[in-house]
Design an enzyme around this catalytic site. Structure first.
Site, PDB file in Angstrom:
ATOM      1  N   GLU A  96      -7.380  -5.442 -16.215  1.00 25.91           N
ATOM      2  CA  GLU A  96      -8.001  -5.202 -14.740  1.00 25.91           C
ATOM      3  C   GLU A  96      -6.977  -4.866 -13.630  1.00 25.91           C
ATOM      4  O   GLU A  96      -7.070  -5.593 -12.701  1.00 25.91           O
ATOM      5  CB  GLU A  96      -9.037  -6.158 -14.311  1.00 25.91           C
ATOM      6  CG  GLU A  96     -10.176  -6.375 -15.503  1.00 25.91           C
ATOM      7  CD  GLU A  96     -10.916  -7.775 -15.204  1.00 25.91           C
ATOM      8  OE1 GLU A  96     -10.597  -8.385 -13.963  1.00 25.91           O
ATOM      9  OE2 GLU A  96     -11.876  -8.059 -15.985  1.00 25.91           O
ATOM     10  N   ARG A 138      -3.863  -3.367  -7.758  1.00 26.93           N
ATOM     11  CA  ARG A 138      -2.641  -3.088  -6.966  1.00 26.93           C
ATOM     12  C   ARG A 138      -1.517  -2.443  -7.502  1.00 26.93           C
ATOM     13  O   ARG A 138      -0.883  -1.436  -7.097  1.00 26.93           O
ATOM     14  CB  ARG A 138      -1.987  -4.621  -6.535  1.00 26.93           C
ATOM     15  CG  ARG A 138      -1.255  -4.487  -5.346  1.00 26.93           C
ATOM     16  CD  ARG A 138      -0.702  -5.654  -4.985  1.00 26.93           C
ATOM     17  NE  ARG A 138      -1.361  -6.869  -4.842  1.00 26.93           N
ATOM     18  CZ  ARG A 138      -2.180  -7.536  -3.913  1.00 26.93           C
ATOM     19  NH1 ARG A 138      -1.786  -6.903  -2.843  1.00 26.93           N
ATOM     20  NH2 ARG A 138      -2.940  -8.194  -3.794  1.00 26.93           N
ATOM     21  N   ARG A 152      -4.467  -6.310   5.860  1.00 24.67           N
ATOM     22  CA  ARG A 152      -3.895  -7.245   5.330  1.00 24.67           C
ATOM     23  C   ARG A 152      -2.805  -8.224   6.177  1.00 24.67           C
ATOM     24  O   ARG A 152      -2.612  -9.341   5.819  1.00 24.67           O
ATOM     25  CB  ARG A 152      -2.804  -6.371   4.175  1.00 24.67           C
ATOM     26  CG  ARG A 152      -3.970  -5.775   2.983  1.00 24.67           C
ATOM     27  CD  ARG A 152      -3.346  -5.302   2.044  1.00 24.67           C
ATOM     28  NE  ARG A 152      -2.941  -6.439   0.877  1.00 24.67           N
ATOM     29  CZ  ARG A 152      -1.500  -6.860   0.921  1.00 24.67           C
ATOM     30  NH1 ARG A 152      -0.565  -6.262   1.537  1.00 24.67           N
ATOM     31  NH2 ARG A 152      -1.420  -8.044   0.052  1.00 24.67           N
ATOM     32  N   CYS A 172      -9.064  -5.686  20.072  1.00 16.77           N
ATOM     33  CA  CYS A 172      -9.045  -6.590  21.254  1.00 16.77           C
ATOM     34  C   CYS A 172      -9.135  -7.989  20.155  1.00 16.77           C
ATOM     35  O   CYS A 172     -10.038  -8.603  20.587  1.00 16.77           O
ATOM     36  CB  CYS A 172     -10.320  -6.590  22.099  1.00 16.77           C
ATOM     37  SG  CYS A 172     -10.326  -5.200  22.988  1.00 16.77           S
ATOM     38  N   TYR A 223      -6.197  -1.974  -1.470  1.00 19.08           N
ATOM     39  CA  TYR A 223      -6.955  -2.969  -0.545  1.00 19.08           C
ATOM     40  C   TYR A 223      -6.646  -2.611   1.261  1.00 19.08           C
ATOM     41  O   TYR A 223      -6.157  -3.395   1.941  1.00 19.08           O
ATOM     42  CB  TYR A 223      -6.394  -4.544  -0.614  1.00 19.08           C
ATOM     43  CG  TYR A 223      -6.480  -4.992  -1.994  1.00 19.08           C
ATOM     44  CD1 TYR A 223      -7.676  -5.234  -2.404  1.00 19.08           C
ATOM     45  CD2 TYR A 223      -5.367  -5.081  -2.998  1.00 19.08           C
ATOM     46  CE1 TYR A 223      -7.989  -5.809  -3.747  1.00 19.08           C
ATOM     47  CE2 TYR A 223      -5.737  -5.379  -4.347  1.00 19.08           C
ATOM     48  CZ  TYR A 223      -7.033  -5.607  -4.570  1.00 19.08           C
ATOM     49  OH  TYR A 223      -7.108  -6.187  -6.056  1.00 19.08           O
TER      50      TYR A 223
END
Ligand code: LLP
Length: 420
Positions: free
Chosen positions: A273, A276, A312, A342, A371
């Site tokens: 699986e 990345r 990230r 902000c 991601y």
């Protein structure tokens, strides 16, 4: 290895000057290289030639329909963790038989949807989920394939937020507990016990934890065999890391070699699986400098992408390289690259030695293919950015930039309240 490089001082993706895309579609945008995606798939699949296996891309890393459809064509399956991901995978042309369903919180509706899609297997994460999946299988009159996600209690040595294989994490069932669950599942009429699964964490840069996990699973497999439980699949999850700055993760070649040795003789079909490692370094986020400001000696480069586009750095203090689109060696200085949101936590890079960046300059936030867009939000009512796929000298807008109308499209103004 990727496809983003300087040619005569200009940053290109393949044969396209990225500044040209910025001019055409505006900023910010994610840009992916199709040839790099192809190469990364081959780098993973090549060493698996001759091994009975199925690679199920972890869609949480990137769920662009264009990219998924391409992957479907390359023979990849999908690891899904929600009804939404399952919907996308099927729509992208990934056959149910190549889909595994993981995740600790599957709803009854999601379970039914996956049963009806005839998925390869559910990776079960709790005792209660086992019961519920059996009930739904019975209600639909279908025999459903399952595996149990075993939490092998190994330390993946990665960021605590993305470590999943320790007993204090919420994932899976511990080794001892899984035996009882397998025995129970074996007796359940509508369940077909087909596999054993683990996923110990993400962005792993060493092979040891993967191998430790396999050793524990092998021990468990042997014990279960004594109880008459035998499997077809061994799902090893994802987790192989990539280079963001100076990490030196094992090449997929080494990873596959080590795994092949570790599973030798088991005779099980391997399920992978990866997320990345396939997609992370195939994509970047291009953003424009809005302002440069200096305060008590500190330089802030304010850009038009923020934590809503790429969370990230804010969430994991993750490092992403910053490359200017025009090569620039002028007066490097320490600076923070920050977004317009902000929140003090809204930064893309901290204390980086960067060339002088001024208003209007374009920069690339590197290694943003995994991601990135999948974790984007509309915080501060910021429309989500566009996604671009480059193939050689051609580029395609594969996700349109959201509009302000899109932002309010799902909202309802009840008359009853407005009249008050
Ligand atoms: N399989 C399962 C069951 C997973 O939970 C994950 C990732 C994968 C496969 C894919 O892992 P990969 O090969 O991509 O490492 N948002 C975090 C990463 C969270 C990973 C969650 N699970 C980040 O941006 O670093």
């Amino acid at each position: 290895m990727h496809d983003f490089m300087y040619k005569q001082g200009k940053l290109y993706c393949g044969d396209i000057d990225l500044a040209k895309i910025a001019k055409d579609v505006g900023t910010p945008f994610f840009c992916y290289s199709l040839p790099t995606i192809r190469r990364h798939i081959q780098a993973f699949e090549g060493p698996l030639a001759g091994v009975d296996h199925q690679t199920c891309f972890a869609m949480k890393a990137n769920s662009s329909m264009a990219i998924l459809s391409y992957m479907a064509g390359q023979g990849l399956g999908a690891d899904v963790v929600s009804g939404g991901e399952l919907y996308r995978a099927l729509k992208a042309g990934i056959d149910g038989s190549k889909i595994v369903y993981s995740g600790v919180g599957k709803t009854v509706e999601e379970i039914d949807m996956a049963i009806n899609a005839g998925i390869m297997m559910f990776n079960i994460e709790s005792e209660e989920e086992l019961e519920v999946i059996h009930e739904q299988a019975q209600a639909l009159g279908k025999k459903v394939a399952i595996s149990i996600r075993v939490n092998p209690d190994v330390d993946a040595q990665t960021h605590p937020y993305i470590s999943t294989g320790l007993k204090e994490n919420k994932f899976g069932i511990d080794v001892e507990g899984s035996i009882a669950q397998y025995l129970k599942a074996k007796e359940m009429e509508y369940l077909d016990v087909v596999g054993i699964d683990c996923h110990i964490g993400s962005q792993l840069t060493e092979l040891r934890p993967f191998i430790d996990a396999i050793e524990r699973l092998k021990f468990l497999i042997a014990r279960l065999k004594e109880h008459g439980i035998e499997f077809r699949y061994l799902d090893l999850g994802g987790g192989l890391g990539i280079t963001y700055s100076d990490e030196e993760p094992p090449h997929p070649n080494e990873y596959v070699k080590a795994i092949r040795e570790a599973v030798e003789g088991l005779g099980l079909k391997l399920i992978f699986e990866p997320g990345r490692v396939i997609i992370g370094n195939t994509g970047i986020l291009v953003t424009k400098v809005l302002y440069r400001k200096q305060r008590s000696g500190k330089i802030f480069v304010v850009v038009d992408a923020g934590m809503n586009d790429l969370i990230r750095p804010s969430l994991y203090n993750a490092y992403h390289d910053i490359w200017p689109l025009r090569e620039n060696h002028a007066g490097r200085q320490k600076a923070d690259v920050v977004g317009p949101i902000c929140e003090s936590g809204d930064f893309l890079a901290k204390d980086r030695n960067l060339p002088h960046l001024s208003r209007g300059d374009l920069v690339a936030v590197m290694s943003a293919g995994a991601y990135g867009f999948t974790m984007a939000s509309n915080y501060n009512s910021r429309p989500k950015s566009a996604e671009i796929l480059v193939d050689g000298a051609q580029y395609f807008v594969v996700t349109k930039r959201q509009t302000y109308e899109d932002l309010v499209a799902e909202e309802i103004l009840p008359d009853e309240i407005l009249q008050k």
